[in-house]
Enzyme design. Structure first.
Site, PDB file in Angstrom:
ATOM      1  CG  HIS A 184      -1.731   1.218   1.331  1.00  0.00           C
ATOM      2  ND1 HIS A 184      -3.048   1.176   0.509  1.00  0.00           N
ATOM      3  CD2 HIS A 184      -1.541   2.424   1.728  1.00  0.00           C
ATOM      4  CE1 HIS A 184      -3.502   2.407   0.721  1.00  0.00           C
ATOM      5  NE2 HIS A 184      -2.978   3.263   1.513  1.00  0.00           N
ATOM      6  CB  CYS A 185       2.104   3.438  -2.596  1.00  0.00           C
ATOM      7  SG  CYS A 185       3.148   4.894  -2.988  1.00  0.00           S
ATOM      8  CB  VAL A 186       1.263   6.571   2.675  1.00  0.00           C
ATOM      9  CG1 VAL A 186       0.935   5.450   3.514  1.00  0.00           C
ATOM     10  CG2 VAL A 186       2.720   6.690   2.472  1.00  0.00           C
TER      11      VAL A 186
END
Length: 401
Positions: A184-186
């Site tokens: 998951h890429c913030v």
């Protein structure tokens, strides 16, 4: 010189913290100073603050921090994405108008292309989802076979309530199961998975080119400024480190917009290049960021002499791959990995089955069941670099002869 030093230290500090936050948990940095700094940043320091807060403020500060932290770390908010895009836009706003009159036509066209492409790719990364839904679940189940090493058939997602396809993972932030989950890429407010990995990889490549080219271009423009404002005799004296940095400080101060943004690009380019290098390694190894963590767990079990391997046909109750005839993947393995679940009972547990095998082989030298090296484990998702690259960007893999 004092103001310039402050700017350099601030940029270097932000870059270092970003690097530690992004890479500190990677298995490759385990037992390194980077992993220690990550724990210092995310574990030891918060725990120390919580201890002091509980004694002095009755935990009031911790409760505020937890509420803020849950929003920042556990909610799909746009704050980091806004910061990311804003940093790009502000840097370009200061750099391009100042540099434009001094650039050749070739560099103007090149700069326009390199500046525009990341925004397009960021948009594609954000809006393209790799969610597994009831509509595409059957198709996703056939995307990859189970390897019975890190992915096993028969596991049901407790949130989505359907069988988990191989190489998928449920993301609590996106609140969905992700096909070929990487991470998951913030920065992008989205999970990187099967359908947007090509855009993510292209974004890393474009940012690496942009920052590297921008650093080179900025250095060229600053060199022109140096030739204009620094007398030749002082240029000749730049062989010493002290004189070298002092003169460059004067140049950067005189050409502040170009100099500041060039320093920013110089210190952030390694982050983009490091991310690109890491994902190139993952493609070469035939795994995702999520899978690298799982393989790291097996590596620890192998090193602790607790990992075992068998053929699924040898283990009663071992799960079989589903719909093997419909699997487009060119490799299917019959291996199943197990480990000692209870040291006291010394029973081998195979996650892909309901069977526990008494550890009758453990004392036999060179037992075919006992794993002594990670090389003895087959990664069926590793088809060689070019096939791995084709798969990661959504192209069909070439069948092995």
């Amino acid at each position: 010189m004092g103001a310039l030093r402050t700017v350099i230290l601030v940029i270097l500090g932000i870059s270092s913290l970003t690097f530690i936050a992004l890479f500190g948990r990677l298995p490759a940095f385990r037992k390194t100073p980077i992993a220690f700094l990550y724990r210092l940043l995310w574990v030891y320091t918060p725990n120390s603050i919580a201890f002091v807060d509980s004694r002095l403020l009755d935990g009031h500060l911790t409760r505020i921090w937890n509420r803020s932290g849950r929003y920042i770390l556990r909610e799909n908010h746009p704050l980091v994405l806004i910061f990311f895009v804003g940093l790009l836009a502000i840097g370009e706003y200061f750099f391009l108008p100042t540099a434009w009159p001094r650039m050749s036509m070739v560099h103007k066209y090149l700069a326009l292309g390199l500046v525009t492409i990341p925004y397009v790719l960021i948009y594609k990364c954000v809006v393209t989802k790799s969610f597994i839904t009831s509509q595409n679940h059957e198709e996703e189940m056939k995307r990859y076979p189970y390897d019975c090493a890190i992915f096993y058939p028969g596991h049901r997602c407790r949130t989505c309530q359907f069988l988990k396809p191989a190489r998928s993972k449920h993301c609590n932030i996106c609140r969905a199961c992700i096909s070929r989950h990487d991470h998951h890429c913030v920065w992008l407010m989205n999970c990187v998975g099967a359908h947007n990995y090509v855009y993510f990889l292209s974004l890393l490549l474009s940012l690496s080119f942009l920052l590297t080219y921008g650093t080179w271009l900025g250095h060229s423009l600053l060199s022109q400024t140096l030739q204009e404002i620094v007398p030749p005799e002082y240029q000749a004296a730049m062989k010493g480190w002290s004189m070298y940095f002092n003169i460059w400080a004067i140049v950067i101060t005189a050409d502040a917009k170009i100099g500041t943004v060039t320093l920013l690009m110089l210190m952030t380019a390694p982050l983009a290049v490091a991310f690109l290098t890491y994902h190139t390694y993952l493609i070469w190894a035939g795994m995702t960021t999520n899978e690298s963590s799982k393989w790291s767990g097996w590596k620890c079990d192998v090193e602790d002499d607790m990992a075992f391997k068998a053929e699924r046909s040898q283990i009663p109750g071992a799960s079989r791959n589903v719909d093997l005839a419909d699997q487009p993947w060119p490799v299917v393995s019959d291996q199943i990995l197990g480990y000692i679940m209870d040291v006291d009972s010394n029973d081998i547990y195979y996650p892909g089955s309901d069977h526990r095998e008494p550890d009758s082989h453990r004392d036999i030298p060179n037992s075919p069941w006992k794993l002594t090296s990670m090389a003895d484990i087959e990664n069926i998702y590793d088809l060689g670099f070019w096939n791995n690259l084709r798969d990661s960007v959504g192209l069909s893999v070439r069948q092995k002869p």
